[in-house]
Design a protein around this motif. Structure first.
Motif, PDB file in Angstrom:
ATOM      1  N   ASN A   1      57.552  46.391  30.544  1.00  0.00           N
ATOM      2  CA  ASN A   1      57.105  45.249  31.339  1.00  0.00           C
ATOM      3  C   ASN A   1      55.632  45.412  31.713  1.00  0.00           C
ATOM      4  OD1 ASN A   1      57.422  42.825  32.695  1.00  0.00           O
ATOM      5  ND2 ASN A   1      58.269  43.754  34.549  1.00  0.00           N
ATOM      6  N   ARG A   2      55.004  44.304  32.100  1.00  0.00           N
ATOM      7  CA  ARG A   2      53.616  44.293  32.559  1.00  0.00           C
ATOM      8  C   ARG A   2      52.618  44.724  31.492  1.00  0.00           C
ATOM      9  NH1 ARG A   2      54.837  42.963  37.303  1.00  0.00           N
ATOM     10  NH2 ARG A   2      56.104  44.140  38.766  1.00  0.00           N
ATOM     11  N   LEU A   3      52.825  44.258  30.264  1.00  0.00           N
ATOM     12  CA  LEU A   3      51.821  44.505  29.225  1.00  0.00           C
ATOM     13  C   LEU A   3      50.649  43.564  29.459  1.00  0.00           C
ATOM     14  CD1 LEU A   3      54.273  44.859  26.230  1.00  0.00           C
ATOM     15  CD2 LEU A   3      52.628  46.604  26.951  1.00  0.00           C
ATOM     16  N   THR A   4      49.441  44.062  29.225  1.00  0.00           N
ATOM     17  CA  THR A   4      48.243  43.248  29.406  1.00  0.00           C
ATOM     18  C   THR A   4      48.115  42.255  28.250  1.00  0.00           C
ATOM     19  OG1 THR A   4      47.161  45.065  30.534  1.00  0.00           O
ATOM     20  CG2 THR A   4      45.723  43.361  29.643  1.00  0.00           C
ATOM     21  N   PRO A   5      47.885  40.971  28.533  1.00  0.00           N
ATOM     22  CA  PRO A   5      47.728  39.997  27.446  1.00  0.00           C
ATOM     23  C   PRO A   5      46.395  40.201  26.734  1.00  0.00           C
ATOM     24  CG  PRO A   5      47.433  38.936  29.592  1.00  0.00           C
ATOM     25  CD  PRO A   5      47.797  40.363  29.869  1.00  0.00           C
ATOM     26  N   GLU A   6      46.403  39.965  25.439  1.00  0.00           N
ATOM     27  CA  GLU A   6      45.206  40.144  24.619  1.00  0.00           C
ATOM     28  C   GLU A   6      44.282  38.930  24.772  1.00  0.00           C
ATOM     29  OE1 GLU A   6      44.709  41.837  20.083  1.00  0.00           O
ATOM     30  OE2 GLU A   6      46.615  41.054  20.808  1.00  0.00           O
ATOM     31  N   PRO A   7      42.969  39.150  24.820  1.00  0.00           N
ATOM     32  CA  PRO A   7      42.069  37.981  24.849  1.00  0.00           C
ATOM     33  C   PRO A   7      42.053  37.326  23.462  1.00  0.00           C
ATOM     34  CG  PRO A   7      40.799  40.029  24.820  1.00  0.00           C
ATOM     35  CD  PRO A   7      42.243  40.429  24.886  1.00  0.00           C
ATOM     36  N   GLU A   8      41.587  36.094  23.404  1.00  0.00           N
ATOM     37  CA  GLU A   8      41.473  35.420  22.095  1.00  0.00           C
ATOM     38  C   GLU A   8      40.350  36.068  21.286  1.00  0.00           C
ATOM     39  OE1 GLU A   8      41.876  30.938  22.473  1.00  0.00           O
ATOM     40  OE2 GLU A   8      41.753  31.547  24.575  1.00  0.00           O
ATOM     41  N   PRO A   9      40.423  35.946  19.943  1.00  0.00           N
ATOM     42  CA  PRO A   9      39.448  36.646  19.091  1.00  0.00           C
ATOM     43  C   PRO A   9      37.990  36.314  19.406  1.00  0.00           C
ATOM     44  CG  PRO A   9      41.224  35.721  17.751  1.00  0.00           C
ATOM     45  CD  PRO A   9      41.418  35.218  19.152  1.00  0.00           C
ATOM     46  N   HIS A  10      37.717  35.075  19.816  1.00  0.00           N
ATOM     47  CA  HIS A  10      36.311  34.684  20.027  1.00  0.00           C
ATOM     48  C   HIS A  10      35.753  35.224  21.350  1.00  0.00           C
ATOM     49  CE1 HIS A  10      38.124  31.617  22.664  1.00  0.00           C
ATOM     50  NE2 HIS A  10      36.970  31.699  23.300  1.00  0.00           N
ATOM     51  N   GLU A  11      36.593  35.708  22.244  1.00  0.00           N
ATOM     52  CA  GLU A  11      36.105  36.096  23.573  1.00  0.00           C
ATOM     53  C   GLU A  11      35.228  37.347  23.517  1.00  0.00           C
ATOM     54  OE1 GLU A  11      40.206  34.918  25.712  1.00  0.00           O
ATOM     55  OE2 GLU A  11      38.699  35.649  27.123  1.00  0.00           O
ATOM     56  N   GLU A  12      34.103  37.279  24.217  1.00  0.00           N
ATOM     57  CA  GLU A  12      33.177  38.412  24.281  1.00  0.00           C
ATOM     58  C   GLU A  12      32.675  38.566  25.715  1.00  0.00           C
ATOM     59  OE1 GLU A  12      32.721  40.701  22.296  1.00  0.00           O
ATOM     60  OE2 GLU A  12      33.633  39.773  20.543  1.00  0.00           O
ATOM     61  N   GLY A  13      32.391  39.771  26.132  1.00  0.00           N
ATOM     62  CA  GLY A  13      31.852  39.995  27.480  1.00  0.00           C
ATOM     63  C   GLY A  13      32.576  41.154  28.157  1.00  0.00           C
ATOM     64  N   ARG A  14      32.157  41.421  29.378  1.00  0.00           N
ATOM     65  CA  ARG A  14      32.701  42.535  30.148  1.00  0.00           C
ATOM     66  C   ARG A  14      34.221  42.417  30.311  1.00  0.00           C
ATOM     67  NH1 ARG A  14      32.390  45.251  35.707  1.00  0.00           N
ATOM     68  NH2 ARG A  14      33.534  43.615  36.779  1.00  0.00           N
ATOM     69  N   GLY A  15      34.686  41.197  30.629  1.00  0.00           N
ATOM     70  CA  GLY A  15      36.110  40.963  30.836  1.00  0.00           C
ATOM     71  C   GLY A  15      36.906  41.213  29.562  1.00  0.00           C
ATOM     72  N   ALA A  16      36.411  40.649  28.444  1.00  0.00           N
ATOM     73  CA  ALA A  16      37.107  40.794  27.165  1.00  0.00           C
ATOM     74  C   ALA A  16      37.148  42.263  26.735  1.00  0.00           C
ATOM     75  CB  ALA A  16      36.414  39.938  26.106  1.00  0.00           C
ATOM     76  N   ARG A  17      36.024  42.988  26.957  1.00  0.00           N
ATOM     77  CA  ARG A  17      35.991  44.412  26.592  1.00  0.00           C
ATOM     78  C   ARG A  17      37.025  45.193  27.394  1.00  0.00           C
ATOM     79  NH1 ARG A  17      30.487  43.558  26.521  1.00  0.00           N
ATOM     80  NH2 ARG A  17      30.192  44.477  28.591  1.00  0.00           N
ATOM     81  N   TYR A  18      37.087  44.871  28.690  1.00  0.00           N
ATOM     82  CA  TYR A  18      38.041  45.538  29.569  1.00  0.00           C
ATOM     83  C   TYR A  18      39.473  45.303  29.068  1.00  0.00           C
ATOM     84  CZ  TYR A  18      41.072  46.023  33.685  1.00  0.00           C
ATOM     85  OH  TYR A  18      42.088  46.347  34.530  1.00  0.00           O
ATOM     86  N   LEU A  19      39.779  44.037  28.767  1.00  0.00           N
ATOM     87  CA  LEU A  19      41.141  43.711  28.324  1.00  0.00           C
ATOM     88  C   LEU A  19      41.476  44.397  27.003  1.00  0.00           C
ATOM     89  CD1 LEU A  19      41.553  39.911  29.196  1.00  0.00           C
ATOM     90  CD2 LEU A  19      42.696  41.854  30.277  1.00  0.00           C
ATOM     91  N   ARG A  20      40.523  44.376  26.046  1.00  0.00           N
ATOM     92  CA  ARG A  20      40.798  44.987  24.736  1.00  0.00           C
ATOM     93  C   ARG A  20      41.034  46.484  24.875  1.00  0.00           C
ATOM     94  NH1 ARG A  20      36.872  41.063  22.594  1.00  0.00           N
ATOM     95  NH2 ARG A  20      38.221  39.366  21.881  1.00  0.00           N
TER      96      ARG A  20
END
Lengths: 328, 328
Positions: B257-276
């Motif tokens: 449970n509580r898996l982090t959702p993946e950002p969409e392929p086009h997303e870039e930035g501090r937030g997207a890096r953190y999520l990936r």
């Protein structure tokens, strides 16, 4: 170093909170800060995963060891399972000395049984960290990555309970001895038996031990609770604050950990939406923490992608708004 | 409904795991799935926060109540604090009946003391959920949002311990009665005293209770552990699997449970890096779960921004690859 940092702080500092909130990280960061302020500091970890070893990249054992590359900083790790085993042996020995050989087996069985009940683990661990407090003369400050909660806090009520028990036992003995002396004038044997009564002695010893624990925790210790921005953690924090207060222990502050980092303004998409929604929710929780508790929020630490160790530990230390001055 | 869903499953299904991993959500979702398969299903929550009330948007108490808008589904909430209080009164009553008036005060003091020790909470709760199991005749399936761990599992060892105790007490009584009968031929009073011995009766009653618990948990119960993709949870899951196995209880699967959702392929930035970076780390943990455990991963549920309730609960139910067929 800011003025806040120079604020005097108690010799014993505890970082409590539920499992996984980052107690070891916070305790280690505070240890780093305290040592940097010139105090000989010992970090005591009771985490069964031995995460101090990860944080400082060095193995620690049951005795304080100097941390490489850090001045005035020591660490030790207590193994709770070993403590339960040790406590079991110790209790057997202490009681075994006092009873006839015929009773030893039965007593051993009873003691083993008691150590298999839920809670034995907490009790043994509590004994051990009171031991550490008693023998920490060489340190200016001792930082624990745990704090007594629930069942363990109840142990602090033991002195009053034991007091009643000792009184009742003593009165019964005195009456018996009085009768005996009336029957055998001039014989001092029974009086001597009572002075050396091993059961009474053991009860008095335990009472003194828990009295020391209660006094020291009330007068020479400060408690901080590590909180993550979720409902469960907030609820448990409220419960922990009340539990500690009920025993006369005061919580000085709340260290908020694992905050979600905000995406940059230009970011758009499923990931960014998810992060913004979480950041919003966590802001509400932070507000709840600031407004709904008497204790100040002493840190708001964002989740790091990498493990907190090395230089990252100094970063977290800098984010801790907690005094490290010598105990007043 | 898939074939897997029709796989038979035990009457009693437990969702265990450390605090905050989402046990109530998983237990509720499984309850929904089981009821949808046509089984009269009761969800029993022991969560002190009463989150079943949140999940189903309805208040529940200590007795099973039908869930509005859901067929064949009932829920009840056990309050652990009330259980400790109730257990205390019950134990006092049971022992108070058996001793002289003069001893009642001393016994009460001892019982109160025992209930203040760490672990009393777990013991009282365990008693209560065995009660629920014993009285669940009207249901085809009972789902718990907890599973016995650590201290509570040790309680399953009580029958063997009590067996030895009962045997020793019985032998002593028999010897005493034998001597008494030799002295007073034809008098059956002592034999009757032993048959009705309230202490032996109480010990036998407790032994039978824990025997029932052990047998039912081994033969009619299935255990699932809810895991979050972090090291602490993985470690505790490993410990829980071993603890359950030591007592002959088998863990059927791991619900992540509580898996982090993946950002969409086009997303870039501090937030997207953190999520990936988080998604990458969690993939490693998932691999560890799939490869390092004998139990299958029966669900991989992503963190939702909103609370899991209403239709979202049916979504999570659909993600649970756990059979809901009638017990074989």
């Amino acid at each position: 170093m800011s003025d806040t940092d120079r604020t005097p702080m108690e010799k014993f500092v505890f970082f409590g909170g539920k499992g996984g909130v980052g107690k070891t990280t916070m305790a280690s960061a505070y240890g780093v800060k305290s040592a940097a302020a010139g105090l000989d500091t010992l970090v005591v970890s009771t985490d069964p995963a031995h995460s101090t070893s990860d944080v400082f990249d060095q193995q620690f054992g049951d005795d304080p060891a100097a941390i490489e590359g850090r001045d005035r900083l020591w660490a030790m790790e207590i193994d709770p399972d070993e403590e339960v085993e040790h406590h079991l042996m110790e209790t057997k020995r202490a009681l075994g000395d006092q009873v006839s050989a015929a009773m030893v087996n039965e007593i051993d069985r009873q003691i083993e049984m008691a150590h298999q009940t839920p809670g034995a683990y907490e009790a043994a661990l509590f004994d051990r960290f009171v031991d550490v407090m008693q023998s920490a003369d060489g340190f200016d400050r001792v930082v624990f990555d745990t704090a007594p909660t629930g069942g363990t806090l109840r142990l602090l009520g033991l002195p009053e309970f034991l007091e009643g028990w000792i009184d009742r036992l003593t009165r019964k003995r005195e009456r018996a001895i009085d009768l005996y002396e009336k029957a055998a004038v001039g014989n001092n044997e029974p009086r001597r038996v009572m002075d050396g009564d091993p059961i009474l002695a053991r009860l008095r010893e335990r009472k003194a031990f828990f009295e020391y624990a209660g006094e020291t925790l009330r007068e020479e210790a400060a408690f901080f609770l590590v909180v993550t921005p979720d409902e469960l953690s907030l609820r448990e924090t409220r419960r922990a604050v009340e539990g500690l207060a009920d025993r006369g222990l005061s919580v000085r502050g709340l260290a908020v950990n694992r905050l979600t980092p905000e995406p940059e303004p230009h970011e758009e998409g499923r990931g960014a939406r998810y992060l913004r929604a979480r950041v919003d929710t966590e802001r509400d929780r932070l507000r709840e923490l600031r407004e709904g508790f008497d204790q100040p929020v002493v840190a708001s630490v964002e989740t790091r992608v990498e493990e907190v160790k090395g230089d990252l530990l100094d970063d977290v230390a800098a984010e801790l708004d907690v005094g490290v001055g010598r105990p007043a």
